[in-house]
Motif scaffolding. Structure first.
Motif, PDB file in Angstrom:
ATOM      1  N   PRO A   1       0.834  -1.209   0.000  1.00  0.00           N
ATOM      2  CA  PRO A   1       0.000   0.000   0.000  1.00  0.00           C
ATOM      3  C   PRO A   1       0.863   1.251   0.000  1.00  0.00           C
ATOM      4  O   PRO A   1       1.954   1.272   0.590  1.00  0.00           O
ATOM      5  CB  PRO A   1      -0.776  -0.133   1.321  1.00  0.00           C
ATOM      6  N   GLN A   2       0.372   2.281  -0.663  1.00  0.00           N
ATOM      7  CA  GLN A   2       1.053   3.569  -0.678  1.00  0.00           C
ATOM      8  C   GLN A   2       0.075   4.610  -0.160  1.00  0.00           C
ATOM      9  O   GLN A   2      -0.924   4.922  -0.823  1.00  0.00           O
ATOM     10  CB  GLN A   2       1.522   3.926  -2.088  1.00  0.00           C
ATOM     11  N   PRO A   3       0.307   5.157   1.037  1.00  0.00           N
ATOM     12  CA  PRO A   3      -0.633   6.107   1.633  1.00  0.00           C
ATOM     13  C   PRO A   3      -0.602   7.467   0.941  1.00  0.00           C
ATOM     14  O   PRO A   3       0.287   7.750   0.127  1.00  0.00           O
ATOM     15  CB  PRO A   3      -0.147   6.204   3.082  1.00  0.00           C
ATOM     16  N   GLY A   4      -1.574   8.279   1.295  1.00  0.00           N
ATOM     17  CA  GLY A   4      -1.602   9.650   0.792  1.00  0.00           C
ATOM     18  C   GLY A   4      -2.433   9.804  -0.463  1.00  0.00           C
ATOM     19  O   GLY A   4      -2.933   8.834  -1.043  1.00  0.00           O
TER      20      GLY A   4
ATOM     21  N   GLY B   1      -2.559   4.065  -3.031  1.00  0.00           N
ATOM     22  CA  GLY B   1      -3.302   2.839  -3.329  1.00  0.00           C
ATOM     23  C   GLY B   1      -2.374   1.648  -3.191  1.00  0.00           C
ATOM     24  O   GLY B   1      -1.302   1.737  -2.588  1.00  0.00           O
ATOM     25  N   TRP B   2      -2.767   0.551  -3.766  1.00  0.00           N
ATOM     26  CA  TRP B   2      -1.964  -0.675  -3.734  1.00  0.00           C
ATOM     27  C   TRP B   2      -1.314  -0.865  -5.095  1.00  0.00           C
ATOM     28  O   TRP B   2      -1.947  -0.655  -6.129  1.00  0.00           O
ATOM     29  CB  TRP B   2      -2.841  -1.877  -3.406  1.00  0.00           C
ATOM     30  N   SER B   3      -0.075  -1.295  -5.082  1.00  0.00           N
ATOM     31  CA  SER B   3       0.617  -1.498  -6.358  1.00  0.00           C
ATOM     32  C   SER B   3       1.631  -2.619  -6.226  1.00  0.00           C
ATOM     33  O   SER B   3       2.028  -3.003  -5.122  1.00  0.00           O
ATOM     34  CB  SER B   3       1.323  -0.208  -6.805  1.00  0.00           C
ATOM     35  N   LEU B   4       2.020  -3.140  -7.382  1.00  0.00           N
ATOM     36  CA  LEU B   4       3.079  -4.138  -7.450  1.00  0.00           C
ATOM     37  C   LEU B   4       4.407  -3.413  -7.555  1.00  0.00           C
ATOM     38  O   LEU B   4       4.550  -2.462  -8.332  1.00  0.00           O
ATOM     39  CB  LEU B   4       2.898  -5.026  -8.685  1.00  0.00           C
TER      40      LEU B   4
END
Length: 324
Positions: A51-54, A58-61
């Motif tokens: 997950p990447q906040p802010g 979102g969620w990414s590979l």
């Protein structure tokens, strides 16, 4: 089925690069909470999903967007296929999908991925039982859930007469080989055992599905209510410590060690719907279990014991040969 959702989630991430849980929920027509749990399951299994906040997160590979599986490392590929492999034993379609995923991997990873997919086998049959196939109506009910169409069914409650109902399907649950169908009715939300559904047919009427409905959360509520009813009568017993695990096998979650007696025996609280149910579980233990309370359970055990004495105290003449 959760396994095919996980595959779909992974491929969506590879195709788009980044997704929020809300976006994934819309794509797969599941709740945001379920989408988040699926993403966390992939991450916990070792797939590089983070997950990447802010704002704009979102969620990414890790490594960015991809259109195939070639971005996975050998360890990540093994983790994914270990997670998905057991589910394919019950679904030929998933077996086929898994083969396609294997072919999408780099050649150097394929052998490990195939081995990982075959490393775990799920056998739902208990000891002494033959394999249990899902009831034939499961597929039809699942199709109705996906298509969001009302279902007209004939259901027979235990000990009751069959009755027809028109319901809005919400989902299916497989609990230890017993299938349950969750649906909304005019009288409220209901859970039906699929093996008690005599007839079921999908109608052309659109079904209503509450916004944010989460099947896992609803099932957790149902289980909690059922377990509450199964634990209406508590009892306290004394038993040797080495037998506590066996006793827990009989009473499941309704078996809790609450202390120790002066003689070293474990003090255990058990529970069941009725005093008779507890007594029936404990009767075979003989003197190895002592019931401290309540008196109702002690009385039921005394009654069972008296019946056994009356039946077996006198030597049986059946099967004997008299000499003379």
């Amino acid at each position: 089925m959760r396994a095919d959702r996980l595959v779909a989630t992974l491929l969506l991430l590879q195709g788009r690069g980044r997704l929020t849980a809300a976006e994934l929920a819309r794509e797969l027509e599941i709740s945001v909470a379920t989408a988040r749990r699926d993403l966390e399951a992939l991450s916990s299994a070792g797939v590089p999903v983070y997950p990447q906040p802010g704002r704009g997160g979102g969620w990414s590979l890790v490594g960015g967007a991809r259109t195939d599986l070639t971005g996975l490392t050998a360890a990540e590929a093994r983790a994914l296929f270990l997670l998905l492999g057991p589910a394919t034993t019950a679904a030929p379609e998933l077996t086929s999908a898994l083969r396609k995923l294997v072919r999408a991997l780099p050649a150097t990873f394929r052998a490990d991925a195939e081995a990982a997919a075959r490393a775990v086998l799920s056998d739902p049959a208990r000891w002494g039982e033959s394999g249990r196939e899902p009831p034939p109506m499961v597929q039809a009910l699942q199709d109705a859930v996906v298509a969001r169409r009302k279902v007209r069914l004939v259901y027979a409650r235990k000990g009751g007469e069959p009755a027809e109902r028109l319901v809005d399907p919400l989902g299916l649950v497989d609990k230890d080989g017993v299938w349950y169908f969750v649906a909304d009715t005019g009288a409220g939300r209901r859970t039906y055992r699929v093996d008690r559904i005599a007839e079921a047919g999908t109608t052309g009427l659109p079904a209503e599905r509450p916004d944010g409905f989460d099947l896992a959360a609803e099932w957790e509520r149902v289980v909690g209510e059922v377990e509450r009813r199964r634990s209406l009568v508590p009892a306290v017993v004394l038993i040797a410590e080495r037998y506590v695990a066996v006793l827990r096998g009989q009473f499941g979650r309704h078996c809790e060690v609450i202390g120790r007696a002066a003689d070293g025996r474990a003090r255990v609280r058990v529970a069941a719907p009725m005093a008779l149910s507890i007594a029936e579980h404990l009767a075979g233990w003989g003197a190895q279990v002592e019931v401290v309370e309540p008196e109702e359970v002690r009385a039921e055990l005394a009654r069972i014991g008296a019946e056994l004495v009356a039946r077996y105290a006198e030597p049986s003449v059946h099967g004997t040969v008299r000499e003379g």
